[in-house]
Design a protein around this motif. Structure first.
Motif, PDB file in Angstrom:
ATOM      1  N   VAL A 119       0.848  -1.202   0.000  1.00 35.63           N
ATOM      2  CA  VAL A 119       0.000   0.000   0.000  1.00 35.63           C
ATOM      3  C   VAL A 119       0.881   1.249   0.000  1.00 35.63           C
ATOM      4  O   VAL A 119       1.709   1.422   0.895  1.00 35.63           O
ATOM      5  CB  VAL A 119      -0.918   0.005   1.252  1.00 35.63           C
ATOM      6  N   GLY A 120       0.729   2.105  -0.991  1.00 31.08           N
ATOM      7  CA  GLY A 120       1.557   3.315  -1.099  1.00 31.08           C
ATOM      8  C   GLY A 120       2.918   2.953  -1.655  1.00 31.08           C
ATOM      9  O   GLY A 120       3.950   3.190  -1.036  1.00 31.08           O
ATOM     10  N   THR A 121       2.927   2.425  -2.863  1.00 34.34           N
ATOM     11  CA  THR A 121       4.145   1.785  -3.392  1.00 34.34           C
ATOM     12  C   THR A 121       5.203   2.770  -3.868  1.00 34.34           C
ATOM     13  O   THR A 121       6.385   2.429  -3.953  1.00 34.34           O
ATOM     14  CB  THR A 121       3.769   0.792  -4.505  1.00 34.34           C
ATOM     15  N   GLY A 122       4.818   4.006  -4.199  1.00 34.96           N
ATOM     16  CA  GLY A 122       5.812   4.983  -4.662  1.00 34.96           C
ATOM     17  C   GLY A 122       6.568   4.466  -5.875  1.00 34.96           C
ATOM     18  O   GLY A 122       5.967   4.106  -6.900  1.00 34.96           O
ATOM     19  N   THR A 142      -0.387  -0.479  -4.719  1.00 34.17           N
ATOM     20  CA  THR A 142      -1.336   0.623  -4.888  1.00 34.17           C
ATOM     21  C   THR A 142      -0.687   1.956  -4.507  1.00 34.17           C
ATOM     22  O   THR A 142       0.307   1.996  -3.783  1.00 34.17           O
ATOM     23  CB  THR A 142      -2.569   0.435  -3.972  1.00 34.17           C
ATOM     24  N   ASP A 143      -1.302   3.020  -4.978  1.00 39.70           N
ATOM     25  CA  ASP A 143      -0.877   4.363  -4.566  1.00 39.70           C
ATOM     26  C   ASP A 143      -1.996   5.332  -4.908  1.00 39.70           C
ATOM     27  O   ASP A 143      -2.749   5.100  -5.859  1.00 39.70           O
ATOM     28  CB  ASP A 143       0.424   4.787  -5.270  1.00 39.70           C
ATOM     29  N   VAL A 144      -2.090   6.412  -4.146  1.00 40.67           N
ATOM     30  CA  VAL A 144      -3.046   7.470  -4.503  1.00 40.67           C
ATOM     31  C   VAL A 144      -2.515   8.322  -5.645  1.00 40.67           C
ATOM     32  O   VAL A 144      -3.263   9.080  -6.244  1.00 40.67           O
ATOM     33  CB  VAL A 144      -3.364   8.420  -3.329  1.00 40.67           C
ATOM     34  N   GLY A 170      -5.549   4.418  -5.910  1.00 42.41           N
ATOM     35  CA  GLY A 170      -6.605   4.725  -4.947  1.00 42.41           C
ATOM     36  C   GLY A 170      -6.072   4.704  -3.535  1.00 42.41           C
ATOM     37  O   GLY A 170      -4.957   4.254  -3.279  1.00 42.41           O
ATOM     38  N   PRO A 171      -6.884   5.201  -2.584  1.00 44.89           N
ATOM     39  CA  PRO A 171      -6.431   5.283  -1.187  1.00 44.89           C
ATOM     40  C   PRO A 171      -6.496   3.942  -0.470  1.00 44.89           C
ATOM     41  O   PRO A 171      -7.443   3.171  -0.646  1.00 44.89           O
ATOM     42  CB  PRO A 171      -7.419   6.277  -0.563  1.00 44.89           C
ATOM     43  N   LEU A 172      -5.501   3.681   0.333  1.00 47.30           N
ATOM     44  CA  LEU A 172      -5.433   2.509   1.207  1.00 47.30           C
ATOM     45  C   LEU A 172      -5.975   1.243   0.536  1.00 47.30           C
ATOM     46  O   LEU A 172      -5.429   0.817  -0.476  1.00 47.30           O
ATOM     47  CB  LEU A 172      -6.148   2.821   2.522  1.00 47.30           C
ATOM     48  N   PHE A 173      -7.051   0.651   1.084  1.00 44.58           N
ATOM     49  CA  PHE A 173      -7.512  -0.650   0.592  1.00 44.58           C
ATOM     50  C   PHE A 173      -8.627  -0.536  -0.437  1.00 44.58           C
ATOM     51  O   PHE A 173      -9.123  -1.553  -0.920  1.00 44.58           O
ATOM     52  CB  PHE A 173      -7.946  -1.511   1.794  1.00 44.58           C
ATOM     53  N   SER A 186       3.412  -1.895   4.013  1.00 45.74           N
ATOM     54  CA  SER A 186       3.229  -0.488   3.680  1.00 45.74           C
ATOM     55  C   SER A 186       4.286   0.378   4.351  1.00 45.74           C
ATOM     56  O   SER A 186       4.644   0.153   5.506  1.00 45.74           O
ATOM     57  CB  SER A 186       1.842   0.002   4.128  1.00 45.74           C
ATOM     58  N   ASN A 187       4.783   1.334   3.590  1.00 46.15           N
ATOM     59  CA  ASN A 187       5.570   2.428   4.149  1.00 46.15           C
ATOM     60  C   ASN A 187       4.781   3.690   3.832  1.00 46.15           C
ATOM     61  O   ASN A 187       5.015   4.353   2.827  1.00 46.15           O
ATOM     62  CB  ASN A 187       6.961   2.465   3.506  1.00 46.15           C
ATOM     63  N   PRO A 188       3.790   4.001   4.665  1.00 49.21           N
ATOM     64  CA  PRO A 188       2.910   5.133   4.351  1.00 49.21           C
ATOM     65  C   PRO A 188       3.576   6.450   4.728  1.00 49.21           C
ATOM     66  O   PRO A 188       4.611   6.454   5.406  1.00 49.21           O
ATOM     67  CB  PRO A 188       1.705   4.864   5.256  1.00 49.21           C
ATOM     68  N   ARG A 208       4.944  15.996  -1.140  1.00 50.91           N
ATOM     69  CA  ARG A 208       4.389  16.189   0.213  1.00 50.91           C
ATOM     70  C   ARG A 208       3.475  15.037   0.603  1.00 50.91           C
ATOM     71  O   ARG A 208       3.452  14.600   1.747  1.00 50.91           O
ATOM     72  CB  ARG A 208       3.601  17.502   0.280  1.00 50.91           C
ATOM     73  N   GLY A 209       2.747  14.505  -0.386  1.00 54.73           N
ATOM     74  CA  GLY A 209       1.814  13.407  -0.111  1.00 54.73           C
ATOM     75  C   GLY A 209       2.515  12.105   0.233  1.00 54.73           C
ATOM     76  O   GLY A 209       1.887  11.168   0.727  1.00 54.73           O
ATOM     77  N   ALA A 210       3.812  12.036  -0.040  1.00 58.67           N
ATOM     78  CA  ALA A 210       4.581  10.839   0.315  1.00 58.67           C
ATOM     79  C   ALA A 210       5.167  10.959   1.714  1.00 58.67           C
ATOM     80  O   ALA A 210       5.604   9.970   2.298  1.00 58.67           O
ATOM     81  CB  ALA A 210       5.704  10.617  -0.700  1.00 58.67           C
ATOM     82  N   LEU A 211       5.178  12.185   2.241  1.00 55.41           N
ATOM     83  CA  LEU A 211       5.847  12.428   3.527  1.00 55.41           C
ATOM     84  C   LEU A 211       4.867  12.666   4.667  1.00 55.41           C
ATOM     85  O   LEU A 211       4.954  12.023   5.709  1.00 55.41           O
ATOM     86  CB  LEU A 211       6.751  13.666   3.397  1.00 55.41           C
TER      87      LEU A 211
HETATM   88  C1  SAM Z   1       6.592   7.201   2.271  1.00 57.20           C
HETATM   89  S1  SAM Z   1       6.115   6.962   0.584  1.00 57.20           S
HETATM   90  C2  SAM Z   1       6.667   5.279   0.359  1.00 57.20           C
HETATM   91  C3  SAM Z   1       6.999   4.900  -1.050  1.00 57.20           C
HETATM   92  C4  SAM Z   1       7.612   3.502  -1.179  1.00 57.20           C
HETATM   93  N1  SAM Z   1       6.705   2.481  -0.690  1.00 57.20           N
HETATM   94  C5  SAM Z   1       8.933   3.412  -0.432  1.00 57.20           C
HETATM   95  O1  SAM Z   1       8.956   2.773   0.623  1.00 57.20           O
HETATM   96  O2  SAM Z   1       9.921   3.968  -0.906  1.00 57.20           O
HETATM   97  C6  SAM Z   1       4.366   6.833   0.753  1.00 57.20           C
HETATM   98  C7  SAM Z   1       3.566   6.581  -0.530  1.00 57.20           C
HETATM   99  O3  SAM Z   1       2.192   6.405  -0.155  1.00 57.20           O
HETATM  100  C8  SAM Z   1       1.363   7.125  -1.039  1.00 57.20           C
HETATM  101  N2  SAM Z   1       0.147   7.460  -0.266  1.00 57.20           N
HETATM  102  C9  SAM Z   1      -0.084   8.524   0.537  1.00 57.20           C
HETATM  103  N3  SAM Z   1      -1.294   8.419   1.098  1.00 57.20           N
HETATM  104  C10 SAM Z   1      -1.852   7.257   0.656  1.00 57.20           C
HETATM  105  C11 SAM Z   1      -3.084   6.594   0.877  1.00 57.20           C
HETATM  106  N4  SAM Z   1      -4.008   7.094   1.692  1.00 57.20           N
HETATM  107  N5  SAM Z   1      -3.330   5.429   0.228  1.00 57.20           N
HETATM  108  C12 SAM Z   1      -2.382   4.896  -0.608  1.00 57.20           C
HETATM  109  N6  SAM Z   1      -1.192   5.490  -0.850  1.00 57.20           N
HETATM  110  C13 SAM Z   1      -0.929   6.642  -0.222  1.00 57.20           C
HETATM  111  C14 SAM Z   1       2.176   8.315  -1.493  1.00 57.20           C
HETATM  112  O4  SAM Z   1       1.721   8.799  -2.741  1.00 57.20           O
HETATM  113  C15 SAM Z   1       3.588   7.704  -1.533  1.00 57.20           C
HETATM  114  O5  SAM Z   1       3.888   7.197  -2.815  1.00 57.20           O
END
Ligand code: SAM
Length: 281
Positions: A119-122, A142-144, A170-173, A186-188, A208-211
């Motif tokens: 979840v949140g694969t980046g 997945t990723d938003v 899409g978001p989360l699950f 997940s690394n959210p 910003r959405g990744a942090l």
């Molecule tokens: C900290 S980064 C991690 C990226 C990658 N997994 C890594 O470990 O290098 C978080 C990722 O989660 C995504 N993200 C943020 N909110 C999310 C959500 N509610 N559902 C799914 N993905 C989300 C961001 O777009 C970003 O790509």
């Protein structure tokens, strides 16, 4: 060439860059189109004007604008995989290898036909590392962020893993509603917005959405902990990366969501970096 390295290392150190020599080597090797070792093996190779100008631009971007080296050279190594990175994705961090190692330890059979969700694969870092280690796994990532998923797709193709990775936006699950997985990782985003002003200037170049995830950084972690059980197959495991200060709170949320065997894994520096839990019926 060694003079260039010496000068640049000193310049970076004066600008407060943490790893001045390493950064200078990476940028010079990139400007010259060689690897770091070649800088020393061929240290008397002449540097032409074009290469010198290219290097100078990279040094300026690193020192003045604090652009991370990975974004300047367009790639980063993670779990021995060479990943393309852009400003649409988080630059994968060594800390996240703690999560990959812990996940693989929970499922040690290399031939297991696992259903895996990242979840949140980046950039795809975690999903691709697991796919590379478990060749019979089917991995959903997945990723938003649609631009982030495009980078993950590119990385999957470059690594020859695209056939076993399904990408979903899409978001989360939400993109996998009703599905069950043996392993959810997940690394959210988990940085607190209230800390934004005191962070390293390099972070300004990442999405910003990744942090960030709310005032205290736990918005996505809280929702993940509340929802992950539904996505787990019986005996399935969930692992989530977080800030060490969030570990006890997230462990309590996972236990409250009726998950068992809640454990904390430490990173190379000995800090609580990952919380894992299992669904037991
Ligand atoms: C900290 S980064 C991690 C990226 C990658 N997994 C890594 O470990 O290098 C978080 C990722 O989660 C995504 N993200 C943020 N909110 C999310 C959500 N509610 N559902 C799914 N993905 C989300 C961001 O777009 C970003 O790509």
């Amino acid at each position: 060439m060694l003079d260039l390295l010496r000068w640049t290392t000193q310049h970076f150190a004066e600008r407060g860059i943490d790893t001045p020599r390493l950064d200078a080597e990476c940028l010079l090797a990139f400007a010259l189109g060689c690897d770091r070792l070649a800088l020393y093996v061929n240290h008397d190779r002449p540097v032409d004007d074009g290469e010198r100008a290219r290097f100078r631009d990279l040094v300026r971007e690193r020192a003045a604008s604090r652009v991370p080296v990975a974004l300047l050279v367009g790639e980063r190594e993670f779990w021995s995989l060479r990943l393309r990175v852009t400003r649409d994705v988080l630059v994968p961090r060594p800390d996240t290898e703690t999560l990959v190692a812990a996940a693989l330890d929970l499922f040690p059979d290399r031939e297991a036909e696992l259903a895996v969700l990242d979840v949140g694969t980046g950039s795809g870092a975690i999903a691709l590392a697991i796919a590379s280690e478990r060749p019979k796994a089917r991995v959903t990532a997945t990723d938003v962020s649609a631009p982030a998923l495009a980078v993950a797709r590119d990385n999957a193709e470059r690594l020859g893993l695209a056939g076993r990775i399904r990408l979903a936006e899409g978001p989360l699950f939400e993109p996998v509603a009703g599905e069950r997985f043996d392993l959810v990782v997940s690394n959210p985003p988990y940085v607190a917005l209230r800390d934004a002003a005191s962070l390293a200037p390099e972070l300004a170049h990442e999405p910003r959405g990744a942090l960030f995830a709310g005032a205290d950084g736990t918005d996505v972690l809280r929702a993940f902990a509340a929802q992950v059980r539904e996505a787990l197959a019986p005996d399935g495991a969930a692992l989530v990366e977080l800030d060490p200060a969030q570990a006890d709170t997230v462990a309590a949320w996972l236990a409250a969501a009726d998950l068992r065997e809640v454990r904390t894994h430490r990173d190379m520096a000995g800090r609580a970096r990952v919380v894992a839990a299992r669904r037991r019926e």
